[in-house]
Write a protein that holds these residues in place. Structure first.
Motif, mmCIF file in Angstrom:
data_model
loop_
_atom_site.group_PDB
_atom_site.id
_atom_site.type_symbol
_atom_site.label_atom_id
_atom_site.label_comp_id
_atom_site.label_asym_id
_atom_site.label_seq_id
_atom_site.Cartn_x
_atom_site.Cartn_y
_atom_site.Cartn_z
ATOM 1 N N SER A 269 0.833 -1.210 0.000
ATOM 2 C CA SER A 269 0.000 0.000 0.000
ATOM 3 C C SER A 269 0.866 1.258 0.000
ATOM 4 C CB SER A 269 -0.959 0.001 1.192
ATOM 5 O OG SER A 269 -1.799 -1.138 1.159
ATOM 6 N N PHE A 270 1.990 1.165 -0.651
ATOM 7 C CA PHE A 270 2.808 2.350 -0.935
ATOM 8 C C PHE A 270 2.286 2.949 -2.226
ATOM 9 C CE2 PHE A 270 6.174 4.591 -3.083
ATOM 10 C CZ PHE A 270 6.828 5.283 -2.073
ATOM 11 N N SER A 271 1.937 4.239 -2.213
ATOM 12 C CA SER A 271 1.307 4.851 -3.376
ATOM 13 C C SER A 271 1.970 6.173 -3.734
ATOM 14 C CB SER A 271 -0.191 5.106 -3.109
ATOM 15 O OG SER A 271 -0.884 3.889 -2.891
ATOM 16 N N LYS A 302 2.966 -4.260 -3.818
ATOM 17 C CA LYS A 302 1.582 -4.714 -3.906
ATOM 18 C C LYS A 302 0.631 -3.674 -3.310
ATOM 19 C CE LYS A 302 1.739 -7.354 0.463
ATOM 20 N NZ LYS A 302 1.556 -8.692 1.094
ATOM 21 N N ASN A 303 -0.595 -3.683 -3.830
ATOM 22 C CA ASN A 303 -1.696 -2.873 -3.297
ATOM 23 C C ASN A 303 -1.425 -1.375 -3.391
ATOM 24 O OD1 ASN A 303 -2.888 -5.361 -2.489
ATOM 25 N ND2 ASN A 303 -1.696 -5.311 -0.596
ATOM 26 N N GLY A 304 -0.686 -0.947 -4.409
ATOM 27 C CA GLY A 304 -0.373 0.466 -4.563
ATOM 28 C C GLY A 304 -1.252 1.142 -5.599
ATOM 29 N N PHE A 418 5.104 -7.810 -8.621
ATOM 30 C CA PHE A 418 4.350 -6.563 -8.790
ATOM 31 C C PHE A 418 2.891 -6.959 -8.951
ATOM 32 C CE2 PHE A 418 2.928 -2.880 -11.451
ATOM 33 C CZ PHE A 418 3.255 -1.862 -10.571
ATOM 34 N N ALA A 419 2.101 -6.756 -7.891
ATOM 35 C CA ALA A 419 0.767 -7.371 -7.864
ATOM 36 C C ALA A 419 -0.270 -6.468 -7.203
ATOM 37 C CB ALA A 419 0.832 -8.703 -7.111
ATOM 38 N N ASN A 420 -1.484 -6.547 -7.743
ATOM 39 C CA ASN A 420 -2.655 -5.871 -7.155
ATOM 40 C C ASN A 420 -2.476 -4.360 -7.061
ATOM 41 O OD1 ASN A 420 -4.162 -8.379 -6.554
ATOM 42 N ND2 ASN A 420 -2.507 -8.729 -5.090
ATOM 43 N N ASN A 421 -1.830 -3.786 -8.063
ATOM 44 C CA ASN A 421 -1.629 -2.348 -8.118
ATOM 45 C C ASN A 421 -2.526 -1.718 -9.184
ATOM 46 O OD1 ASN A 421 0.828 -2.122 -6.282
ATOM 47 N ND2 ASN A 421 1.594 -3.562 -7.811
ATOM 48 N N ILE A 422 -2.764 -0.421 -9.039
ATOM 49 C CA ILE A 422 -3.472 0.363 -10.050
ATOM 50 C C ILE A 422 -2.496 1.394 -10.601
ATOM 51 C CG2 ILE A 422 -5.348 1.990 -10.504
ATOM 52 C CD1 ILE A 422 -6.889 0.663 -8.185
ATOM 53 N N ILE A 423 -2.366 1.412 -11.919
ATOM 54 C CA ILE A 423 -1.485 2.374 -12.590
ATOM 55 C C ILE A 423 -2.346 3.128 -13.588
ATOM 56 C CG2 ILE A 423 0.612 2.684 -13.946
ATOM 57 C CD1 ILE A 423 -0.030 -0.682 -12.344
#
Length: 588
Positions: A269-271, A302-304, A418-423
């Motif tokens: 959850s680093f964004s 993950k989760n970013g 690199f998983a479950n991220n939104i770019i």
């Protein structure tokens, strides 16, 4: 032996939330004292009471840091210097860390088993100037724009001079965003901006008499940029087993996170993101959201949420040294070649090294190990460019300074998840990977990345970023309308594009072992997959859906385009609309 846990509240060190005081000297003194309390059998928990903390350049910690892929100007002014820490948990409790002037917000150097979590990084006055187009006279080439209220500027000699504490510049280029969606404007890429030949019509309203761009319709928002990238939001160096959790970087003058020569990094959850849907800003960082140079162990991201940045969400690579001189059969001199990638340690005795012929990107000779490595021109951590390296075994006779060769350190290469991220809504590309170890790209959403969503690269001629990928899995990702703009290496939604100056002379393939499966592509254009110099590529069980959200424009008119490839499998994919192999599959 049992381990103890000690708790420290930074309020006891004079840090007061929402006070407008300069937190820089107080934080530096506290962290220096707490570093002395660290130990092998002790966990230190540092708590920052929730609130806003302002950090100013005055009395900030000064450090000489050579930071990969950034401007090598020194010293850096550091807000939170975590140095020589061990077994530390820093909890910001959701605080806003607000920086002023030109600063490096957070550094974590020479540390092990450290976790930083629960805080926001932002700047009061970003170095990017945001403006909104009010009128566009396309006949005269005049554009009138409104300056965002937080931007500080003056009109000097008919130039728009953006300014802040300790800095000023006249922006010359920028990125255009759609006013309502915050997506990059279709087919604009990097644009000239109205920094010169301007006049102030009224406070905050500027007319530029030499800005001709028909695509900048009223309501378009433009991020007018400087050229520099002096510091990231977080700098991680020579550290082991680091966790960054629930951290949001809203702006940095360089990258959101730059990690170099470090082992085992967890981003959870680093964004790099805006402050929600109501944030008036359209941009985040000046360069990549996250960047990993010469790291090893395992990198997990993950989760970013990564949005609005001026480059990629993630880039993982090492750095080639160019062979400058062959001293004897076991000794070479090697040099950092790029102006933003030098000054830091490259390797250690015992590291495994291989040699690359730059023109063909082929491995030459056998791998070897470092017997000794010596910095020639500077101390190893203070600006070094040139190394003398002795190897355990003789180096292949072909490797010399009579042709262009690079040295790649295989020991400092990481496994990546690199998983479950939104770019989304960013410039250039979504993600870049250049590591020979296992790489998994899974369950991510790539939404309007503007260029390619995924790039597998490798370059021993320009950026000198290593190296070949050997085990890559790209699965269960969703891609929505990539390639609304063209940037470097953006030949398809997934672009496998090593820089190879003389591909015709290449006899050995560069990348290998790539599987792309169970992904969903939504696209307005044709190109889905481009690959060059690959041995072993599978594209299977993917779904391609066509839309009409934008006009198709890409020069690549087919779904699949391959240069120099073998062991290729394309099977069991669902393609919406007509598929004609003579048009949609091109192999050269």
């Amino acid at each position: 032996m049992s381990c103890s846990t000690e708790h420290y509240n930074l309020a006891d060190y004079g840090l007061k939330p929402d006070s407008t005081q300069n937190s820089s000297p107080l934080m530096a003194k506290a962290l220096q004292e707490l570093a002395g309390k660290c130990g092998d059998h002790r966990t230190i928990i540092i708590s920052l009471p929730k609130g806003r903390y302002d950090f100013y350049p005055a009395e900030a910690t000064q450090r000489v840091y050579y930071i990969s892929n950034h401007d090598q100007d020194n010293p850096k002014l550091v807000g939170l210097p975590f140095e020589n820490m061990k077994n530390v948990l820093f909890d910001g409790n959701g605080s806003d860390l607000i920086f002023h002037g030109r600063m490096l917000p957070v550094s974590l150097v020479g540390s092990s088993n450290c976790t930083l979590k629960n805080f926001h990084i932002d700047f009061e006055n970003p170095h990017i100037s945001q403006i909104k187009v009010l009128e566009n006279d396309t006949v005269k080439g005049h554009i009138t724009y409104e300056v965002a209220p937080w931007v500080k500027y003056e009109i000097r000699d008919s130039s728009f001079v953006a300014k802040g504490e300790g800095w000023e510049h006249v922006p010359a280029w920028g990125i255009a965003f759609e006013g309502d969606t915050k997506r990059l404007v279709y087919r604009t890429s990097d644009i000239k901006v109205g920094g010169k030949n301007v006049a102030e019509i009224s406070p905050g309203i500027i007319q530029c008499f030499a800005w001709d761009n028909k695509k900048l319709i009223p309501g378009t928002v433009v991020a007018m940029r400087p050229y520099g990238r002096p510091t990231p939001g977080i700098f991680l160096s020579y550290s082991t087993n680091t966790t960054l959790q629930n951290i949001q970087v809203h702006y940095a003058e360089g990258m959101g996170l730059l990690a170099q020569m470090s082992k085992d990094i967890m981003l959870d959850s680093f964004s790099v993101c805006l402050r929600g849907d109501t944030d008036p800003r359209y941009f985040t960082t000046q360069a990549d959201a996250t960047h990993f140079s010469g790291c090893k162990g395992k990198i997990v991201s993950k989760n970013g949420l990564y949005e609005g940045m001026m480059d990629d969400a993630i880039n993982v690579h090492g750095t080639y040294l160019k062979v400058k001189k062959r001293i004897d059969d076991k000794t070479l001199e090697g040099e950092y070649m790029h102006g933003q990638a030098y000054g830091f340690k490259w390797g250690e005795p015992g590291d495994k090294v291989q040699f690359i012929r730059a023109k063909t990107m082929e491995i030459t000779g056998n791998s070897n190990r470092i017997a000794s490595i010596e910095a020639i021109d500077h101390p190893v951590d203070q600006g070094v460019k040139l190394f003398r390296i002795s190897f355990v075994e003789p180096v292949d006779a072909a490797v010399s300074d009579t042709a262009a060769f690079g040295m790649e350190n295989l020991s400092w290469t990481p496994e990546v998840v690199f998983a479950n991220n939104i770019i989304r809504n960013n410039r250039a590309r979504g993600s870049l990977f250049s590591t020979p170890r296992k790489t998994l790209i899974e369950n991510n959403l790539f939404d309007h990345t503007s260029g390619s969503a995924i790039l597998l690269c490798g370059d021993c001629n320009g950026w000198f970023e290593t190296g070949a990928c050997r085990d890559v899995t790209i699965r269960k990702n969703k891609f929505i309308n990539s390639l609304t703009n063209l940037f470097q290496f953006t030949n398809a939604v997934i672009s496998i594009y090593p820089e190879i100056p003389d591909l015709d002379a290449q006899k050995k393939y560069f990348h290998s072992g790539i599987v792309i499966e169970n992904n969903e592509f939504e696209t307005f254009d044709a190109p889905i997959l481009y690959a060059k110099s690959v041995d072993g590529l599978a594209f299977r069980h993917n779904s391609i859906k066509q839309n009409t959200d934008y006009p198709a424009f890409h020069w690549n008119k087919g779904r699949y385009y391959f240069h120099k490839i073998k062991n290729l499998t394309i099977t069991d994919n669902t393609v919406e609309g007509e598929y004609k192999e003579e048009k949609d599959l091109k192999i050269e």
